[in-house]
Scaffold this motif. Structure first.
Motif, PDB file in Angstrom:
ATOM      1  N   GLY A 184       7.331  11.423  -6.395  1.00 27.14           N
ATOM      2  CA  GLY A 184       8.111  11.991  -5.231  1.00 27.14           C
ATOM      3  C   GLY A 184       8.623  10.839  -4.598  1.00 27.14           C
ATOM      4  O   GLY A 184      10.057  10.462  -4.309  1.00 27.14           O
ATOM      5  N   TYR A 185       8.492   8.872  -4.425  1.00 23.46           N
ATOM      6  CA  TYR A 185       8.788   8.122  -4.064  1.00 23.46           C
ATOM      7  C   TYR A 185       9.937   7.832  -4.354  1.00 23.46           C
ATOM      8  O   TYR A 185      11.657   7.591  -4.343  1.00 23.46           O
ATOM      9  CB  TYR A 185       7.772   7.070  -4.025  1.00 23.46           C
ATOM     10  N   THR A 186      10.456   7.989  -6.162  1.00 18.87           N
ATOM     11  CA  THR A 186      11.805   8.008  -6.923  1.00 18.87           C
ATOM     12  C   THR A 186      12.731   9.113  -6.133  1.00 18.87           C
ATOM     13  O   THR A 186      13.416   8.452  -5.980  1.00 18.87           O
ATOM     14  CB  THR A 186      10.978   7.855  -8.192  1.00 18.87           C
ATOM     15  N   ILE A 187      12.630   9.944  -6.303  1.00 18.58           N
ATOM     16  CA  ILE A 187      13.333  10.818  -5.695  1.00 18.58           C
ATOM     17  C   ILE A 187      13.909  10.216  -4.017  1.00 18.58           C
ATOM     18  O   ILE A 187      15.303  10.681  -4.578  1.00 18.58           O
ATOM     19  CB  ILE A 187      12.192  12.256  -5.799  1.00 18.58           C
ATOM     20  N   LYS A 188      13.245  10.176  -3.142  1.00 15.18           N
ATOM     21  CA  LYS A 188      13.793   9.348  -1.769  1.00 15.18           C
ATOM     22  C   LYS A 188      14.378   8.195  -2.518  1.00 15.18           C
ATOM     23  O   LYS A 188      15.552   8.417  -2.049  1.00 15.18           O
ATOM     24  CB  LYS A 188      12.880   9.579  -1.010  1.00 15.18           C
ATOM     25  N   GLN A 189      14.362   7.738  -2.982  1.00 18.42           N
ATOM     26  CA  GLN A 189      14.347   6.705  -3.593  1.00 18.42           C
ATOM     27  C   GLN A 189      16.409   6.313  -3.975  1.00 18.42           C
ATOM     28  O   GLN A 189      16.698   5.867  -3.596  1.00 18.42           O
ATOM     29  CB  GLN A 189      13.750   5.409  -4.209  1.00 18.42           C
ATOM     30  N   TRP A 190      15.968   6.639  -4.910  1.00 24.99           N
ATOM     31  CA  TRP A 190      16.889   7.001  -5.618  1.00 24.99           C
ATOM     32  C   TRP A 190      17.700   8.250  -5.557  1.00 24.99           C
ATOM     33  O   TRP A 190      19.119   8.205  -6.209  1.00 24.99           O
ATOM     34  CB  TRP A 190      17.180   6.974  -7.719  1.00 24.99           C
ATOM     35  N   LEU A 244       0.478  -1.048  -0.460  1.00 26.24           N
ATOM     36  CA  LEU A 244      -0.204  -0.216   0.007  1.00 26.24           C
ATOM     37  C   LEU A 244       0.453   0.965   0.087  1.00 26.24           C
ATOM     38  O   LEU A 244       1.834   0.985   0.243  1.00 26.24           O
ATOM     39  CB  LEU A 244      -0.766  -0.008   1.377  1.00 26.24           C
ATOM     40  N   ILE A 245       0.152   2.512  -0.031  1.00 29.66           N
ATOM     41  CA  ILE A 245       0.696   4.158  -0.696  1.00 29.66           C
ATOM     42  C   ILE A 245       0.376   4.735   0.256  1.00 29.66           C
ATOM     43  O   ILE A 245      -1.026   4.984   0.084  1.00 29.66           O
ATOM     44  CB  ILE A 245       1.084   4.130  -1.455  1.00 29.66           C
ATOM     45  N   GLY A 283       4.446   8.473  -0.393  1.00 30.49           N
ATOM     46  CA  GLY A 283       4.604   8.695  -1.960  1.00 30.49           C
ATOM     47  C   GLY A 283       4.870  10.253  -1.598  1.00 30.49           C
ATOM     48  O   GLY A 283       5.587  10.451  -2.596  1.00 30.49           O
ATOM     49  N   ASN A 284       4.743  10.791  -0.111  1.00 26.83           N
ATOM     50  CA  ASN A 284       4.913  12.474  -0.839  1.00 26.83           C
ATOM     51  C   ASN A 284       6.267  12.944  -0.572  1.00 26.83           C
ATOM     52  O   ASN A 284       7.187  11.561   0.445  1.00 26.83           O
ATOM     53  CB  ASN A 284       4.374  12.690   0.533  1.00 26.83           C
ATOM     54  N   GLN A 285       7.023  13.718  -1.099  1.00 31.99           N
ATOM     55  CA  GLN A 285       8.058  13.603  -1.091  1.00 31.99           C
ATOM     56  C   GLN A 285       8.646  14.188   0.683  1.00 31.99           C
ATOM     57  O   GLN A 285      10.054  14.177   0.944  1.00 31.99           O
ATOM     58  CB  GLN A 285       8.845  14.656  -2.360  1.00 31.99           C
ATOM     59  N   LYS A 286       8.205  15.303   1.098  1.00 36.05           N
ATOM     60  CA  LYS A 286       8.965  15.877   2.272  1.00 36.05           C
ATOM     61  C   LYS A 286       8.284  14.839   3.748  1.00 36.05           C
ATOM     62  O   LYS A 286       8.974  15.007   4.712  1.00 36.05           O
ATOM     63  CB  LYS A 286       7.295  16.633   2.503  1.00 36.05           C
ATOM     64  N   ILE A 287       7.848  13.379   3.575  1.00 31.68           N
ATOM     65  CA  ILE A 287       7.796  12.336   4.573  1.00 31.68           C
ATOM     66  C   ILE A 287       9.276  11.606   3.412  1.00 31.68           C
ATOM     67  O   ILE A 287       9.699  11.311   2.881  1.00 31.68           O
ATOM     68  CB  ILE A 287       6.507  11.595   4.253  1.00 31.68           C
TER      69      ILE A 287
END
Length: 379
Positions: A157-163, A89-90, A278-282
């Motif tokens: 947002g998730y991708t920016i955090k992940q990579w 889930l997201i 999904g939110n980049q701020k988290i």
């Protein structure tokens, strides 16, 4: 250091452990495994949290899945699997959605009620707003699959955090790992075989490496002891290829992970094993709640273990995910060519060694093929 080993394996994850098991039990030869960590199992290592009794995967949730019967039959010699089927889930803007994106995600996000046969026409309207004939990067490829709004909410947002990179700077191929559904299917994988080892992952490695023909040296850096080894020994290496030549051509790009462990006073914290954010701020990418990986186990506690996962640029000690791309591919090829000159008796493989984003079943298949085609045939 005993120099009489014909085979020295660097790393105690699936790749080297399976090859060691085959050499020891099929060929009856002695092998040495050198592992820099204080445990076997590589990134699949599992252990038990003392306070709750919950078994967890120290380096992030690992789900075994495969449709390869050869892989399944081999690994089933060392474990049984429970009935766990993976669902993710997201959370986006404080609301929970299905992940990977499916029809429920689409309908909830847009507040509509599409039928499966209506999805293509609906998305076609999004593609008219933005699409790419020849997608050159991750972002363009993703938008071509799901449209800009879904991409911005659940992927960007998730991708920016992940990579740690703008998705425009990532190869388009990465998005192919993420399924996309036009129905209500919630299972993350559709492989024939799937589950969590009943006794945990570490128990598999205990059995793989149980032979008296296998010696293991933990807390040992291969590069600090390699001069003490038999010069004619076959080296089977599962680490980073650039480390083999002391990064002489530059470093390959990897991401690594940090984990924050916490016991919270709830019987069930999030209701699922993995919740993405999904939110980049988290700042964290996801929260693991490992009790959900073993529905067959009973925990009589008003406590549960949660693990927040953070992605960051890799240092040289703990590379996890190869980032890929043309520059890294070219650099890897350059290293591979040179490594063969410096280490004539070297076999290299696994996720780091091959610089490929393998899943577990890929590594197991890779290890079995290496043994059968390179080692056994050469004896």
């Amino acid at each position: 250091m005993n120099k009489n080993y014909d085979y020295v394996l660097v790393g105690a994850g699936f790749y080297c452990s399976i090859i060691a098991e085959r050499i020891a039990n099929d060929l009856g030869k002695k092998v040495l495994i050198v592992e820099k960590r204080n445990h076997i199992g590589g990134n699949c290592f599992s252990e038990t949290n003392i306070e709750t009794g919950i078994e967890f995967h120290k380096y992030g949730t690992h789900i075994f899945h495969t449709s390869n019967k050869k892989v399944w039959e081999y690994i089933s010699n060392f474990t049984t699997f429970n009935s766990y089927y993976h669902q993710v889930l997201i959370t986006y803007n404080s609301k929970v959605y299905q992940m990977p994106i499916n029809l429920e995600t689409i309908n909830s996000f847009y507040n509509i009620n599409l039928k499966p046969f209506e999805v293509d026409d609906f998305l076609e309207q999004e593609f008219k707003k933005e699409s790419y004939t020849n997608p050159k990067n991750f972002e363009e490829q993703a938008i071509n699959i799901i449209g800009r709004p879904l991409y911005d909410a659940f992927i960007k947002g998730y991708t920016i955090k992940q990579w740690g990179r703008d998705p425009k700077d990532l190869p388009a191929s990465i998005i192919k790992r993420l399924p996309f559904r036009k129905n209500y299917s919630e299972s993350y994988f559709f492989d024939t075989y799937q589950g969590i080892p009943t006794d945990g992952f570490t128990a598999i490695f205990d059995k793989l490496l149980a032979s008296n023909n296998i010696d293991i040296q933990l807390n040992t850096d291969f590069f600090e002891i390699k001069e003490q080894l038999n010069s004619s020994a076959t080296i089977i290496y599962s680490g980073s290829i650039d480390r083999l030549l002391d990064y002489r051509f530059g470093e390959l790009d990897y991401r690594t992970l940090d984990f924050e462990f916490e016991v919270v006073n709830y019987e069930d914290f999030q209701g699922t094993s993995v919740m993405n954010y999904g939110n980049q701020k988290i700042p964290y990418t996801r929260i693991h709640e490992p009790k959900h990986l073993h529905p067959e186990r009973t925990y009589n506690l008003d406590k549960t273990l949660i693990i927040k996962e953070y992605s960051k640029e890799a240092n040289r000690e703990e590379p996890y995910y190869p980032i890929g791309g043309e520059v890294n591919k070219s650099l890897y090829t350059k290293y591979l060519k040179e490594v063969k000159k410096v280490y004539p008796n070297l076999i290299i493989g696994g996720r780091l060694g091959d610089y490929k984003y393998y899943d577990m079943h890929h590594v197991i298949e890779n290890a079995l093929d290496t043994y059968n085609n390179l080692i056994k045939k050469g004896c």
